[in-house]
Write a protein that holds these residues in place. Structure first.
Motif, PDB file in Angstrom:
ATOM      1  N   THR A  81      -6.046  83.584  18.349  1.00 32.16           N
ATOM      2  CA  THR A  81      -7.186  83.133  19.123  1.00 32.16           C
ATOM      3  C   THR A  81      -7.893  82.025  18.345  1.00 32.16           C
ATOM      4  OG1 THR A  81      -9.255  83.790  20.159  1.00 32.16           O
ATOM      5  CG2 THR A  81      -8.669  84.946  18.159  1.00 32.16           C
ATOM      6  N   ASN A  83     -11.066  81.496  18.856  1.00 29.33           N
ATOM      7  CA  ASN A  83     -12.440  81.987  18.784  1.00 29.33           C
ATOM      8  C   ASN A  83     -12.599  82.856  17.535  1.00 29.33           C
ATOM      9  OD1 ASN A  83     -14.891  83.319  19.126  1.00 29.33           O
ATOM     10  ND2 ASN A  83     -14.604  83.623  21.323  1.00 29.33           N
ATOM     11  N   ASN A  85     -14.848  84.786  16.743  1.00 31.17           N
ATOM     12  CA  ASN A  85     -15.467  86.077  17.039  1.00 31.17           C
ATOM     13  C   ASN A  85     -14.545  87.016  17.806  1.00 31.17           C
ATOM     14  OD1 ASN A  85     -17.994  85.358  15.854  1.00 31.17           O
ATOM     15  ND2 ASN A  85     -18.412  84.112  17.669  1.00 31.17           N
ATOM     16  N   LYS A  86     -13.301  86.614  17.970  1.00 29.60           N
ATOM     17  CA  LYS A  86     -12.334  87.421  18.719  1.00 29.60           C
ATOM     18  C   LYS A  86     -11.095  87.644  17.855  1.00 29.60           C
ATOM     19  CE  LYS A  86     -10.011  87.591  23.162  1.00 29.60           C
ATOM     20  NZ  LYS A  86      -9.598  86.839  24.346  1.00 29.60           N
ATOM     21  N   ARG A  87     -10.596  88.858  17.866  1.00 32.53           N
ATOM     22  CA  ARG A  87      -9.403  89.194  17.073  1.00 32.53           C
ATOM     23  C   ARG A  87      -8.134  88.671  17.749  1.00 32.53           C
ATOM     24  NH1 ARG A  87     -12.832  93.739  15.921  1.00 32.53           N
ATOM     25  NH2 ARG A  87     -12.660  94.288  13.712  1.00 32.53           N
TER      26      ARG A  87
END
Length: 95
Positions: A81, A83, A85-87
């Protein structure tokens, strides 16, 4: 499939694969350890730093290269990812 079977199958598959090095092996083993700590889920959802810490891989660049390699060579499926803040998702071949 339990982690020991996955690891055994991985080692059997890499016996003659010159592309796989010690860092790939460390990351794969770390992923299995992380998966065990999460009740053997598939896919594993992880931040790179979580796996790097277990595998003792300090460089994010090295981690991401090895993960892409493991995906490209067919040992797992890696869905990164962008992002922070995303795994990322890591799928093991369980059959």
């Amino acid at each position: 499939m339990d982690n020991l079977k996955i690891l055994t199958r991985f080692f059997k598959a890499i016996e003659d694969d010159f592309r796989i090095g010690t860092t790939h092996i460390a990351i794969f083993a770390a992923l299995l350890q992380f998966r065990a700590s999460k009740d053997y889920i598939n896919p594993v959802l992880a931040y790179s730093i979580e796996i790097q810490s277990i595998a003792k891989v300090m460089s994010p660049k090295t981690y991401h290269r090895c993960m892409r390699d493991l995906d490209n060579y067919g040992y797992l499926v890696y869905v990164p990812t962008k992002n922070k803040n995303k795994r990322s998702s890591i799928y093991f071949h369980l059959e």
